[in-house]
Each structure stands twice: as C-alpha cells, then as structure tokens.
Design a protein around this motif. Structure first.
Motif, PDB file in Angstrom:
ATOM      1  N   ILE A  74       0.849  -1.189   0.000  1.00 34.02           N
ATOM      2  CA  ILE A  74       0.000   0.000   0.000  1.00 34.02           C
ATOM      3  C   ILE A  74       0.885   1.240   0.000  1.00 34.02           C
ATOM      4  CG2 ILE A  74      -1.795   1.266   1.242  1.00 34.02           C
ATOM      5  CD1 ILE A  74      -2.622  -1.482   2.449  1.00 34.02           C
ATOM      6  N   HIS A  75       0.724   2.062  -1.016  1.00 37.96           N
ATOM      7  CA  HIS A  75       1.471   3.309  -1.119  1.00 37.96           C
ATOM      8  C   HIS A  75       0.637   4.430  -0.505  1.00 37.96           C
ATOM      9  CE1 HIS A  75       4.616   1.810  -3.881  1.00 37.96           C
ATOM     10  NE2 HIS A  75       3.686   0.893  -4.109  1.00 37.96           N
ATOM     11  N   LEU A  76       1.270   5.188   0.386  1.00 38.09           N
ATOM     12  CA  LEU A  76       0.590   6.266   1.104  1.00 38.09           C
ATOM     13  C   LEU A  76       1.438   7.526   1.081  1.00 38.09           C
ATOM     14  CD1 LEU A  76      -0.141   4.206   4.334  1.00 38.09           C
ATOM     15  CD2 LEU A  76      -1.865   4.885   2.665  1.00 38.09           C
ATOM     16  N   MET A  77       0.776   8.668   1.147  1.00 36.77           N
ATOM     17  CA  MET A  77       1.505   9.907   1.389  1.00 36.77           C
ATOM     18  C   MET A  77       1.923   9.929   2.856  1.00 36.77           C
ATOM     19  SD  MET A  77      -0.498  12.969  -0.504  1.00 36.77           S
ATOM     20  CE  MET A  77      -0.787  12.936  -2.259  1.00 36.77           C
ATOM     21  N   THR A  78       3.105  10.458   3.120  1.00 35.88           N
ATOM     22  CA  THR A  78       3.546  10.583   4.502  1.00 35.88           C
ATOM     23  C   THR A  78       2.646  11.571   5.245  1.00 35.88           C
ATOM     24  OG1 THR A  78       5.100  12.304   3.852  1.00 35.88           O
ATOM     25  CG2 THR A  78       5.984  10.079   4.052  1.00 35.88           C
ATOM     26  N   GLY A  79       2.620  11.442   6.549  1.00 36.63           N
ATOM     27  CA  GLY A  79       1.877  12.392   7.364  1.00 36.63           C
ATOM     28  C   GLY A  79       1.016  11.748   8.430  1.00 36.63           C
ATOM     29  N   ARG A  80       0.723  10.473   8.288  1.00 34.31           N
ATOM     30  CA  ARG A  80      -0.113   9.810   9.284  1.00 34.31           C
ATOM     31  C   ARG A  80       0.743   9.369  10.467  1.00 34.31           C
ATOM     32  NH1 ARG A  80      -1.868   8.523   4.182  1.00 34.31           N
ATOM     33  NH2 ARG A  80      -4.064   8.996   3.803  1.00 34.31           N
ATOM     34  N   SER A  81       0.146   9.396  11.626  1.00 31.90           N
ATOM     35  CA  SER A  81       0.871   9.021  12.841  1.00 31.90           C
ATOM     36  C   SER A  81       1.073   7.507  12.907  1.00 31.90           C
ATOM     37  CB  SER A  81       0.089   9.478  14.077  1.00 31.90           C
ATOM     38  OG  SER A  81      -1.086   8.690  14.223  1.00 31.90           O
ATOM     39  N   ASP A  82       2.045   7.100  13.713  1.00 31.86           N
ATOM     40  CA  ASP A  82       2.260   5.675  13.935  1.00 31.86           C
ATOM     41  C   ASP A  82       1.010   5.028  14.526  1.00 31.86           C
ATOM     42  OD1 ASP A  82       4.842   5.750  12.935  1.00 31.86           O
ATOM     43  OD2 ASP A  82       5.795   5.824  14.908  1.00 31.86           O
ATOM     44  N   LYS A  83       0.313   5.741  15.381  1.00 31.28           N
ATOM     45  CA  LYS A  83      -0.923   5.222  15.986  1.00 31.28           C
ATOM     46  C   LYS A  83      -1.965   4.934  14.903  1.00 31.28           C
ATOM     47  CE  LYS A  83      -4.516   6.411  19.299  1.00 31.28           C
ATOM     48  NZ  LYS A  83      -5.055   7.433  20.209  1.00 31.28           N
ATOM     49  N   THR A  84      -2.131   5.847  13.955  1.00 27.86           N
ATOM     50  CA  THR A  84      -3.081   5.657  12.863  1.00 27.86           C
ATOM     51  C   THR A  84      -2.670   4.484  11.985  1.00 27.86           C
ATOM     52  OG1 THR A  84      -3.741   7.974  12.836  1.00 27.86           O
ATOM     53  CG2 THR A  84      -4.083   6.740  10.803  1.00 27.86           C
ATOM     54  N   LEU A  85      -1.392   4.408  11.636  1.00 28.18           N
ATOM     55  CA  LEU A  85      -0.915   3.327  10.767  1.00 28.18           C
ATOM     56  C   LEU A  85      -1.033   1.971  11.455  1.00 28.18           C
ATOM     57  CD1 LEU A  85       2.160   5.066   9.129  1.00 28.18           C
ATOM     58  CD2 LEU A  85      -0.113   4.695   8.130  1.00 28.18           C
ATOM     59  N   ARG A  86      -0.768   1.936  12.741  1.00 31.58           N
ATOM     60  CA  ARG A  86      -0.911   0.691  13.499  1.00 31.58           C
ATOM     61  C   ARG A  86      -2.377   0.241  13.524  1.00 31.58           C
ATOM     62  NH1 ARG A  86       2.419  -1.619  16.834  1.00 31.58           N
ATOM     63  NH2 ARG A  86       1.684  -3.069  18.396  1.00 31.58           N
ATOM     64  N   ALA A  87      -3.276   1.178  13.778  1.00 38.63           N
ATOM     65  CA  ALA A  87      -4.709   0.863  13.774  1.00 38.63           C
ATOM     66  C   ALA A  87      -5.145   0.361  12.397  1.00 38.63           C
ATOM     67  CB  ALA A  87      -5.521   2.086  14.188  1.00 38.63           C
ATOM     68  N   TYR A  88      -4.581   0.963  11.353  1.00 32.52           N
ATOM     69  CA  TYR A  88      -4.903   0.546   9.987  1.00 32.52           C
ATOM     70  C   TYR A  88      -4.428  -0.890   9.731  1.00 32.52           C
ATOM     71  CZ  TYR A  88      -5.022   0.763   4.847  1.00 32.52           C
ATOM     72  OH  TYR A  88      -5.251   0.534   3.515  1.00 32.52           O
ATOM     73  N   LEU A  89      -3.207  -1.204  10.124  1.00 40.95           N
ATOM     74  CA  LEU A  89      -2.700  -2.564   9.938  1.00 40.95           C
ATOM     75  C   LEU A  89      -3.569  -3.592  10.670  1.00 40.95           C
ATOM     76  CD1 LEU A  89       1.127  -1.887  10.255  1.00 40.95           C
ATOM     77  CD2 LEU A  89      -0.075  -2.685   8.201  1.00 40.95           C
ATOM     78  N   LEU A  90      -3.961  -3.283  11.886  1.00 40.16           N
ATOM     79  CA  LEU A  90      -4.799  -4.202  12.660  1.00 40.16           C
ATOM     80  C   LEU A  90      -6.194  -4.343  12.037  1.00 40.16           C
ATOM     81  CD1 LEU A  90      -3.707  -3.167  16.258  1.00 40.16           C
ATOM     82  CD2 LEU A  90      -3.061  -5.242  14.990  1.00 40.16           C
ATOM     83  N   ALA A  91      -6.733  -3.240  11.536  1.00 35.63           N
ATOM     84  CA  ALA A  91      -8.040  -3.287  10.874  1.00 35.63           C
ATOM     85  C   ALA A  91      -7.974  -4.092   9.575  1.00 35.63           C
ATOM     86  CB  ALA A  91      -8.549  -1.871  10.602  1.00 35.63           C
ATOM     87  N   LEU A  92      -6.898  -3.933   8.821  1.00 32.54           N
ATOM     88  CA  LEU A  92      -6.710  -4.727   7.598  1.00 32.54           C
ATOM     89  C   LEU A  92      -6.659  -6.208   7.921  1.00 32.54           C
ATOM     90  CD1 LEU A  92      -3.998  -2.673   5.687  1.00 32.54           C
ATOM     91  CD2 LEU A  92      -6.240  -3.295   4.787  1.00 32.54           C
ATOM     92  N   GLN A  93      -5.887  -6.559   8.934  1.00 31.21           N
ATOM     93  CA  GLN A  93      -5.756  -7.954   9.349  1.00 31.21           C
ATOM     94  C   GLN A  93      -7.111  -8.538   9.711  1.00 31.21           C
ATOM     95  OE1 GLN A  93      -2.128  -8.359  11.784  1.00 31.21           O
ATOM     96  NE2 GLN A  93      -3.338  -9.773  13.001  1.00 31.21           N
ATOM     97  N   ALA A  94      -7.873  -7.822  10.527  1.00 34.39           N
ATOM     98  CA  ALA A  94      -9.185  -8.313  10.967  1.00 34.39           C
ATOM     99  C   ALA A  94     -10.161  -8.417   9.796  1.00 34.39           C
ATOM    100  CB  ALA A  94      -9.744  -7.392  12.046  1.00 34.39           C
ATOM    101  N   ALA A  95     -10.209  -7.400   8.948  1.00 30.58           N
ATOM    102  CA  ALA A  95     -11.155  -7.404   7.828  1.00 30.58           C
ATOM    103  C   ALA A  95     -10.819  -8.497   6.821  1.00 30.58           C
ATOM    104  CB  ALA A  95     -11.168  -6.032   7.149  1.00 30.58           C
ATOM    105  N   LEU A  96      -9.546  -8.687   6.527  1.00 33.17           N
ATOM    106  CA  LEU A  96      -9.174  -9.726   5.571  1.00 33.17           C
ATOM    107  C   LEU A  96      -9.470 -11.123   6.107  1.00 33.17           C
ATOM    108  CD1 LEU A  96      -5.997  -8.041   4.140  1.00 33.17           C
ATOM    109  CD2 LEU A  96      -7.964  -8.838   2.786  1.00 33.17           C
ATOM    110  N   GLU A  97      -9.338 -11.292   7.393  1.00 35.15           N
ATOM    111  CA  GLU A  97      -9.693 -12.593   7.967  1.00 35.15           C
ATOM    112  C   GLU A  97     -11.209 -12.786   7.965  1.00 35.15           C
ATOM    113  OE1 GLU A  97      -8.432 -15.536  11.602  1.00 35.15           O
ATOM    114  OE2 GLU A  97      -8.214 -13.386  11.944  1.00 35.15           O
TER     115      GLU A  97
END
Length: 126
Positions: A63-86
């Motif tokens: 996933i290509h993203l523009m910089t600027g999002r916080s680590d907290k946001t990116l971490r939440a995104y990774l966890l949400a992707l994992q849950a949704a894909l499962e």
C-alpha cells in the motif's frame, strides 16, 4: 495498492479481498468509499515462492501512502486490515503480509497536480 497471491485464490476471493481492504481504509484512514485503487496480481504457484507454513490463501499487500499519518493511525490501519481480511476474505493472519510504503506528497502527481499542491477531500495528517 497491489495485492499479490496465488492466481486461483485471487480469482475466487478478489471482491472479498477488495471489500475488506476498502473497509479498513475508509474506517482507519478516512478515505472516501469510492477511492478504490486495487491492482490484483495473481501468480502461478511456480512464480510465488514463499515459506512452507503459508497456505494457498497467502497474500502480500503493498500500500502506497503519502507521509503524514501518525504511527498510531498506521498501526490501527494494519490491525483493521488484518481483521477485515480474515473476517471477509478468509485470510488467516499467518497468510497475510502488509507493507506500507510512504512517500512525501511532493513526490506524487495525481490528476496532473503535484501532491503537495493537491486539495484532497480527506485528511492525510491523522
């Protein structure tokens, strides 16, 4: 976004994978529902070499993203992707790898406008 996987699995689950990724992207990154750029790359088994403990459902998502999002946001995104894909596509955590690639806005060009001059309908710096 690029989604790599075994061709047979991609063919069977393309829509579910796309819907799962979009759900997490809208939920955690705030992108509009209609902003869906998913490229599926189905590979022959001989062309997708990976560890033996991965199944035929193994996928790699770039996933290509523009910089600027916080680590907290990116971490939440990774966890949400994992849950949704499962939940929606049957991709177990052991069968999923996600790589977030960030690039400064000045190194993007979208609709003929350099990214740092682009007016987006969503917030990147979250």
């Amino acid at each position: 976004m690029k989604i790599y996987g075994h061709a047979g699995f991609i063919e069977k689950r393309r829509q579910q994978i796309s819907d799962a990724i979009q759900r997490a992207t809208v939920q955690e990154l705030g992108l509009p529902e209609g902003k869906r750029y998913h490229r599926f790359i189905g590979l022959a088994d001989a062309d997708f070499i990976h560890p033996e403990d991965r199944s035929a459902a193994y996928i790699v998502v770039e996933i290509h993203l523009m910089t600027g999002r916080s680590d907290k946001t990116l971490r939440a995104y990774l966890l949400a992707l994992q849950a949704a894909l499962e939940d929606y596509a049957g991709v177990a955590p052991n069968d999923l790898e996600v790589i977030l690639l960030e690039t400064p806005p000045a190194r993007w060009s979208i609709r003929g406008v350099v990214g740092d001059e682009l007016k987006l309908p969503y917030e990147v710096n979250r």
